[in-house]
Design an enzyme around this catalytic site. Sequence first.
Site, PDB file in Angstrom:
ATOM      1  N   PRO A 140       0.622   2.406   0.424  1.00  0.00           N
ATOM      2  CA  PRO A 140       1.996   1.767   0.222  1.00  0.00           C
ATOM      3  C   PRO A 140       2.694   1.741   1.563  1.00  0.00           C
ATOM      4  O   PRO A 140       3.358   2.176   2.101  1.00  0.00           O
ATOM      5  CB  PRO A 140       2.612   3.079  -0.371  1.00  0.00           C
ATOM      6  CG  PRO A 140       1.832   4.288   0.016  1.00  0.00           C
ATOM      7  CD  PRO A 140       0.529   3.973   0.067  1.00  0.00           C
ATOM      8  N   CYS A 141       2.016   0.419   2.146  1.00  0.00           N
ATOM      9  CA  CYS A 141       2.598   0.226   3.480  1.00  0.00           C
ATOM     10  C   CYS A 141       4.281  -0.411   3.150  1.00  0.00           C
ATOM     11  O   CYS A 141       4.927  -0.402   4.387  1.00  0.00           O
ATOM     12  CB  CYS A 141       1.796  -0.903   4.225  1.00  0.00           C
ATOM     13  SG  CYS A 141       1.311  -2.309   3.197  1.00  0.00           S
TER      14      CYS A 141
END
Length: 181
Positions: A140-141
């Site tokens: 989850p950047c």
Amino acid sequence: MESSHKVIRWTLLASGIWNMYIAATEQGLCYVGSPDKPLKELVDWAKARFPGFRIVQDDAALQPYVTELTEYLQGKRDRFELAMDYRGTAFQLAVWNALCDIPYGQTFTYSDIANQIGRPAAVRAVGAAIGANPNLITVPCHRVIGKSGALTGYRGGLEMKTRLLELEREHALIKEKTEYA
């Protein structure tokens, strides 16, 4: 019979919001593409990162990943359980693992990630590693924001980043209210 250890299998995830190509090796999910980009994005990435691998469409093999991603996009899943195969430098892997530790519905800054991996002066390098993340959403950047709280660059585009953060915040609030009801 085709040797599966040198194959990247792909399919198109049509989520209702975006169309994204996803791919997996025998070890797990290795790629989640940018929304509404052509297959060429995946092919170019795979050739650079997995030399010698064949790239084949295999909708059935990717169905478990499609299911988990679809559930996430519908607010029915807040973590991914299927195997991942992300390959990078030791530094990139440290950053990507730190991204996976960011709780659903929350955001961290680049500095937070640099501190978390024990490299507080490496904020720019953290940004570069985040930019090289091949697994949008599942690593989850999108949960990383600028020090000022501003949304910063994202391979999927700022519209996607905004929508993912809104989705997570909304469903985290619903989950919290349900747990305390």
